[in-house]
Design an enzyme around this catalytic site. Structure first.
Site, mmCIF file in Angstrom:
data_model
loop_
_atom_site.group_PDB
_atom_site.id
_atom_site.type_symbol
_atom_site.label_atom_id
_atom_site.label_comp_id
_atom_site.label_asym_id
_atom_site.label_seq_id
_atom_site.Cartn_x
_atom_site.Cartn_y
_atom_site.Cartn_z
ATOM 1 N N LYS A 1 44.537 61.073 13.203
ATOM 2 C CA LYS A 1 45.768 61.413 13.393
ATOM 3 C C LYS A 1 46.096 62.163 14.316
ATOM 4 O O LYS A 1 45.295 62.652 15.115
ATOM 5 C CB LYS A 1 46.095 62.364 11.939
ATOM 6 C CG LYS A 1 45.348 63.651 12.010
ATOM 7 C CD LYS A 1 45.941 64.556 10.834
ATOM 8 C CE LYS A 1 45.238 65.921 11.183
ATOM 9 N NZ LYS A 1 45.249 67.087 10.410
ATOM 10 N N HIS B 1 40.871 61.766 6.718
ATOM 11 C CA HIS B 1 39.598 62.237 6.430
ATOM 12 C C HIS B 1 39.638 62.647 4.900
ATOM 13 O O HIS B 1 38.610 62.841 4.021
ATOM 14 C CB HIS B 1 38.601 63.224 7.057
ATOM 15 C CG HIS B 1 39.297 64.575 7.316
ATOM 16 N ND1 HIS B 1 40.366 64.826 8.106
ATOM 17 C CD2 HIS B 1 39.060 65.745 6.518
ATOM 18 C CE1 HIS B 1 40.773 65.945 8.050
ATOM 19 N NE2 HIS B 1 40.221 66.684 6.937
ATOM 20 N N LYS C 1 36.950 61.990 1.005
ATOM 21 C CA LYS C 1 36.490 63.035 0.019
ATOM 22 C C LYS C 1 36.126 62.515 -1.355
ATOM 23 O O LYS C 1 36.751 61.822 -1.965
ATOM 24 C CB LYS C 1 37.206 64.248 0.183
ATOM 25 C CG LYS C 1 37.405 64.989 1.589
ATOM 26 C CD LYS C 1 37.900 66.311 1.304
ATOM 27 C CE LYS C 1 37.973 67.071 2.574
ATOM 28 N NZ LYS C 1 36.962 67.584 3.041
ATOM 29 N N HIS D 1 48.187 64.071 4.800
ATOM 30 C CA HIS D 1 47.159 64.370 3.834
ATOM 31 C C HIS D 1 48.068 64.686 2.572
ATOM 32 O O HIS D 1 47.457 64.066 1.420
ATOM 33 C CB HIS D 1 46.470 65.744 3.978
ATOM 34 C CG HIS D 1 45.563 65.783 5.560
ATOM 35 N ND1 HIS D 1 44.924 64.628 5.657
ATOM 36 C CD2 HIS D 1 45.505 66.429 6.195
ATOM 37 C CE1 HIS D 1 44.231 64.830 6.948
ATOM 38 N NE2 HIS D 1 44.475 66.023 7.344
ATOM 39 N N LYS E 1 49.170 77.893 7.761
ATOM 40 C CA LYS E 1 48.055 78.407 8.310
ATOM 41 C C LYS E 1 47.920 79.871 8.026
ATOM 42 O O LYS E 1 49.023 80.587 7.752
ATOM 43 C CB LYS E 1 47.913 78.034 9.831
ATOM 44 C CG LYS E 1 47.803 76.580 10.162
ATOM 45 C CD LYS E 1 47.346 76.540 11.613
ATOM 46 C CE LYS E 1 47.161 75.129 11.860
ATOM 47 N NZ LYS E 1 45.843 74.742 11.657
#
EC number: 1.1.1.49
Lengths: 381, 512
Positions: free
Chosen positions: B174, B204, B208, B266, B364
Site C-alpha cells: 500500500k 499485512h 495475521k 485495513h 495516531k
C-alpha cells in the site's frame, strides 16, 4: 510455585492445582490438552524438560507418571502416591504434576491419572522409554487419543517396528517417524523440481536407528520401487540416493546438520537438515491429534520387505537372474537417458549431458551386480 | 486453508500426509528498496524464519536491489544483522549457510538501464547456480511514485516475461493509489506488465492469524453465526489505534492522512471479513466474490458532516512523554488539513445488515496501540430483573482482538456474589498466547510464502481496492471542501466530535 504432597490422592492433587492457580492469579487458563508422560526416574528429568519446552507451543497440563521400583516384598505390598504440583513459571506454560507411584498403586496408574485429566480436552500419552507392546490396550494408553512411543530408545528397534505394525491402532505414532519429517519434506521438494520416474532408492544411516527403516519403508510404499537400506556410521540418517530415469538425486548429510542436495543437471545445493531436539519432536507430534494414516501405511508395508525386489518384479526367481534383470534394466535406463539427451535440444541438452547420464547408469548396473551376492549371503545368515 | 497444492506427478506428495509442510517450489525473491525499514525489519527476517521452518525450497535465492554501493558480501552482512535482530526464530548457522548461497545484490537506480540488465544477468546466473527455474517474485518496497518506473523497467528488460512454465510475480505494498482515479491508473500500469493473477497486493493485516481466525470463528462454529445479523447485533465498531505520531514521515503522510492510509485498506478489509456471507469454499475466487459483494453493498451516510469526523492530534502528553501536535511536526505544512484521526459510519445494504451501523475509526497518538473488531449486541428485549439490579450491565459484545494480545473476548452479564441481585459485566477470554503457540508466524512470513506458492487467498484484488476507493472518495471530497479538522490532545481517545457523533445515535465508543 511448587506444592509437594506426600502420601496423597488424586483429589488432593486437584485441590492443590486450584490452590496454585489462585495463588498466582490465573484462575482460568487456556490449556489445550493433557500430556501424560510415563517414564522411570532416570528419564523423567529430560522428558519433562522437553515437554515444558513444547508447552510453549501447546499449553498443556503435563502429568509425569513415575513408577518407582520396589526392592523388597514389604515395599511391594505398601502403596503410596507422592505428588509435586507446579504451576506458573516452574511449569512452562501450563501446569505440571509429577506423580511418583510406589508399590501396588503403580499397577493402577490410570486410577490416579483419570481424575486429573483436563475436561473435554484431548489426551496424549508419551512413553520416552519402555513403551508397552500394545499401547492402545495399555490401561494408560486407553485413556488417550494419541499414543507416542519411541522405537529409537529400544533395545531392538527394528524388531520393535514389526511389533508396532502388529498392534497398530489409529492414534499410535512414534518419534522415530517424527524425526524424519524434514527429510521427507526435502525429498518431496526435490521430486517437485524434476519430472522423472524413480527406479530405485538407497537409504543410508546408522545401525539400530529405526528412522532409517521408516524412511525406507515410506519411500518404498509411495514409490513402489526397490529400496535398499545400507549402513553407515551416522550420525542418524546420512544419505538417500534415488535412481531416476533422468539421473540420480542424492540428499547427503554427513554431519547431522547441513545437507547437500544434488540433482542431475542442476547445481548442488546446501539445505539445512539439523537433527532436532526432543522438544521440537514433541511439539510437532502435538500439532495434530488425528490418526496419522501415512504412518500406518508405512508401518504396514513391513520392515521385512525392504531390500527385496517389489512384488511387481520377478519374485522367486534366481538371485543371479534378478541381478541380470536389474543390470539390463539399468542399461536400458542409461540408454533411455542417452536417447533423451539426443532428442532435439528442446531443453538445451548438450552432448556432454548425454554422456553424464550414461555413466551413472553403468555404475548402477555394476553396483547392482556386485551387491546381489552379498544380499544372498545376508539372506542365508 | 486452501487445498494443498499437490503436484500430481510427485508420488511422495499425498494430501493425507499432513506432516509435510507446504514448501514453495524452486524460486527466488527480488526486493526493490532493500535498504528500507520494511525490508530490514520485516521482509528479511520473514525470509529467514521461513527458511528456518524448512518452508523454502533448496536453492531459494534473495536478490537485493538498491542504490547503495554494496558488494554481495555487504548485502549478506546486512541481511545477517537484520535477521539476528528481528527474526522470530533462533539464529541457526546451517540455515544461514543454506540461505547465503543464493544471496545477491544489484546496485543501481530505478532509471538505470544497466542496472536492470545486471539484474537480468543475476537472475539468469541464479537459475544456473541455484536452480531457481526462472521463477521470481519482485517485491516493490518502493515509494508509490517509483512504481510505474520500476514496472516499466521490468517490462523493458524482459524481466516480467514468463517462459516455459516459469512464473514472474509482482508484489506491491500500500498505498494502492490515493483515490479511485489513481488506483485505476496504477492497476493499469501494473496489469499492462503482469497478468492480474500474478499481482499480489500486500495488506499485512490479512496475514495475521487473528484476521484469518475471523473466518474460522464465524464459519467453523455454530454458536456465533445465528446471532451474526441485524436481529441481534446493535452495531459494530472497528478500531485501529496507534500511539505514535507520524515520526519523520511527514513527506509521505501529509496529504494522505489516516483515512487513506488505514481505512481504505485495513479497516474496510476487516469490515468485509466481519460482514460477508459464507463463501462457497475457502479458495481465493470464492472469498473475493463474497468480499466484493459486501463492499459493493456499503452505503455512505446521507449527511457526511454528521456521520464522519476527521481530526488532527494537538500537543499533549502520550504515555508519560510530551508530544507535539501534528501541525508542529517537522516538515508538516502548518496549514495542513491532513487527518491523523478519522471516524466514519457506514451501512451495509443487505438483508443481514440493514440498519446496523458499522463505525470505523483510526488515528495516531491515541491512548494505546490496538486493533480490534467489536460486535456489540442489542440489550435483552425484556429483563425480569429490576433496573437497580442491571444498572451496571452493559451490552453483550464479542471482541476480536487483532493486535496486540491477540484473542477473542466475550462480554456478558453475571451475578455479583452476595445476597442481593446485582448484575455486572464480566468477560470471558480466549488468548492466542495461552491456547496456542507463543510463536505464531508473522504476517509477512505467511504472505511471502503464499506469493511463492501462488496462493492469492489473503491478497485483496483489483476490484476490492477500487470498491474501497469508491467508498472513501466522497468522504475525502467532503472533508476537503468543508471545514477544518477537529483537534484532539495527544494520548487521548480522539476528538469530542467523534464522541458526539456516536452520542447522537445513542451509543458510545468502546475504550479498547
Amino acid at each position: 510455585m511448587k506444592i509437594d504432597l506426600t502420601d496423597t490422592t488424586a483429589s488432593k492433587v486437584n485441590k492443590a492445582l486450584v490452590q496454585g492457580r489462585r495463588a498466582i492469579g490465573t484462575p482460568a487458563v487456556g490449556m489445550v490438552l493433557t500430556l501424560v508422560i510415563v517414564t522411570d526416574e532416570e528419564n523423567a528429568y529430560d522428558a519433562l524438560r522437553a515437554a515444558n519446552d513444547a508447552s510453549h507451543e501447546h499449553p498443556s497440563r503435563t502429568l509425569v507418571v513415575i513408577k518407582r521400583v520396589s526392592r523388597s516384598p514389604r515395599d511391594r505390598t505398601q502403596s503410596r502416591l507422592d505428588a509435586e504440583v507446579r504451576v506458573g513459571a516452574d511449569a512452562g506454560s501450563g501446569e505440571t504434576v509429577v506423580l511418583r507411584l510406589y508399590g501396588e498403586v503403580s499397577d493402577h496408574a490410570q486410577s490416579v491419572v483419570l481424575p486429573l485429566l483436563l475436561p473435554d480436552a484431548p489426551v496424549v500419552v508419551w512413553w520416552p522409554v519402555n513403551a508397552p507392546l500394545d499401547p492402545a490396550n495399555d490401561p494408560l494408553g486407553a485413556l488417550a487419543q494419541r499414543r507416542v512411543t519411541d522405537t529409537y530408545a529400544s533395545e531392538q528397534p527394528v524388531r520393535e517396528l514389526s511389533a508396532r505394525a502388529d498392534t497398530y491402532t489409529p492414534g499410535d505414532t512414534d518419534l522415530s517417524w517424527t524425526r524424519i519429517t524434514p527429510w521427507r519434506s526435502m525429498l518431496a521438494a526435490a521430486l517437485d523440481q524434476v519430472v522423472c520416474e524413480v527406479k530405485a532408492v538407497e537409504v543410508e544411516g546408522e545401525e539400530f536407528n529405526p528412522s532409517c527403516e521408516l524412511l525406507a519403508m515410506w519411500l518404498a510404499d509411495r514409490l513402489d520401487v526397490p529400496v535398499k537400506r545400507s549402513l553407515s556410521s551416522g550420525p542418524g540418517l546420512t544419505a538417500v540416493r534415488m535412481d531416476t530415469d533422468c539421473g540420480p538425486i542424492v540428499l547427503d548429510r554427513a554431519d547431522g546438520s547441513l545437507a547437500t542436495l544434488s540433482i542431475q543437471g542442476q547445481p548442488d545445493r546446501a539445505v539445512a537438515l539439523k537433527r532436532r531436539e526432543t522438544a521440537e519432536l514433541i511439539a510437532e507430534e502435538l500439532r495434530r491429534l488425528d490418526p496419522d494414516d501415512t504412518y500406518a501405511s508405512v508401518l504396514r508395508f513391513g520392515v521385512e520387505r525392504l531390500n527385496s525386489v517389489p512384488a511387481s518384479a520377478v519374485r522367486g526367481a534366481e538371485a543371479a537372474e534378478a541381478a541380470v534383470a536389474k543390470a539390463v534394466q539399468a542399461v536400458a535406463l542409461a540408454e533411455a537417458a542417452v536417447a533423451k539427451a539426443e532428442v532435439p535440444p528442446a531443453k538445451g541438452a548438450s552432448p556432454a549431458k548425454g554422456e553424464a547420464a550414461e555413466t551413472p547408469g553403468e555404475a548402477d548396473a555394476q553396483e547392482a551386480a556386485a551387491q546381489e551376492p552379498m544380499k544372498k549371503a545376508a539372506a542365508n545368515s | 486453508m486452501p487445498p494443498f497444492t499437490v503436484t500430481e506427478a510427485n508420488p511422495l506428495r499425498d494430501a493425507a500426509d499432513r506432516r509435510l509442510p507446504r514448501i514453495a517450489g524452486p524460486s527466488g525473491l527480488v526486493i526493490f528498496g532493500v535498504t528500507g525499514d520494511l525490508s530490514r525489519k520485516k521482509l528479511m527476517p520473514a525470509v529467514y524464519d521461513l527458511a528456518n521452518r524448512g518452508l523454502l525450497p533448496p536453492g531459494f535465492s534473495l536478490v537485493g536491489f538498491a542504490r547503495r554501493e554494496w558488494a554481495h558480501e555487504d548485502f549478506a552482512q546486512e541481511v545477517h544483522d537484520a535477521v539476528k535482530e528481528h527474526a522470530r526464530t533462533p539464529f541457526r548457522e546451517e540455515v544461514w549457510h543454506q540461505l547465503i548461497q543464493g544471496m545477491r545484490f544489484v546496485q543501481g537506480t530505478f532509471d538505470d538501464d544497466d542496472a536492470f540488465e545486471r539484474l537480468r544477468g543475476t537472475i539468469e546466473e541464479l537459475d544456473k547456480a541455484q536452480g531457481t527455474g526462472g521463477n521470481f517474485a519482485f517485491y516493490l518496497s518502493v515509494p508509490p511514485r517509483s512504481f510505474p518506473v520500476v514496472i516499466q523497467q521490468l517490462k523493458k528488460h524482459g524481466l516480467a516475461d514468463q517462459t516455459g512454465g516459469s512464473w514472474r510475480r509482482a508484489v506491491i505494498e500500500k498505498p494502492f493509489g490515493h483515490d479511485l482515479n489513481s488506483a485505476e491508473q496504477l492497476n493499469k500500469v501494473v496489469h499492462e506488465v503482469f497478468a492480474p493473477d500474478q499481482v499480489f497486493r500486500i495488506d499485512h493485516y490479512l496475514g495475521k492469524e487473528t484476521v484469518q481466525n475471523i473466518l474460522a470463528l464465524r464459519f467453523a462454529n455454530t454458536m456465533f453465526e445465528p446471532i451474526w445479523n441485524r436481529s441481534f447485533v446493535d452495531h459494530v465498531q472497528i478500531t485501529m489505534a496507534e500511539d505514535i505520531g507520524i515520526g519523520g514521515r511527514a513527506g509521505y503522510y501529509d496529504g494522505i492522512g489516516a483515512a487513506r492510509d488505514v481505512i481504505q485498506n485495513h479497516l474496510l478489509q476487516l469490515m468485509a471479513l466481519t460482514a460477508m456471507e459464507e463463501p462457497a469454499s475457502f479458495d481465493a475466487d470464492a472469498l473475493a466474490a463474497e468480499k466484493t459483494k459486501v463492499l459493493g453493498a456499503v452505503r455512505l451516510p446521507k449527511d457526511l458532516g454528521r456521520d464522519t469526523v476527521f481530526a488532527q492530534y494537538a500537543a499533549g502528553w502520550q504515555g508519560g512523554e510530551k508530544a507535539v501536535g501534528y501541525l508542529q511536526e517537522e516538515g508538516t505544512d502548518p496549514r495542513s488539513k491532513t487527518d491523523t484521526y478519522a471516524a466514519i459510519k457506514l451501512g451495509i445494504d443487505n438483508r443481514r445488515w440493514a440498519g446496523v451501523p458499522f463505525y470505523l475509526r483510526t488515528g495516531k497518538r491515541l491512548g494505546r496501540r490496538v486493533t480490534e473488531i467489536a460486535v456489540v449486541f442489542q440489550r435483552a428485549p425484556h429483563s425480569p430483573f429490576d433496573t437497580t439490579a442491571t444498572e451496571e450491565l452493559g451490552q453483550n459484545a464479542i471482541v476480536i482482538r487483532v493486535q496486540p494480545d491477540e484473542g477473542v473476548t466475550v462480554r456478558f452479564g453475571s451475578k455479583v456474589p452476595g445476597t442481593s441481585m446485582e448484575i455486572r459485566d464480566v468477560s470471558m477470554d480466549f488468548a492466542y498466547g495461552e491456547s496456542f503457540t507463543e510463536s505464531s508466524p508473522e504476517a509477512y512470513e505467511r504472505l511471502i510464502l503464499d506469493v511463492l506458492l501462488g496462493d492469492s487467498n489473503l491478497f485483496p484484488r483489483t476490484e476490492e481496492v477500487e470498491l474501497s476507493w469508491k467508498i472513501l472518495d466522497p468522504i475525502e471530497e467532503y472533508w476537503d471542501q468543508h471545514g477544518r479538522p477537529a483537534q484532539y490532545p495527544s494520548g487521548t481517545w480522539g476528538p469530542v466530535e467523534a464522541d458526539e457523533m456516536l452520542k447522537r445515535d445513542g451509543r458510545s465508543w468502546r475504550r479498547p
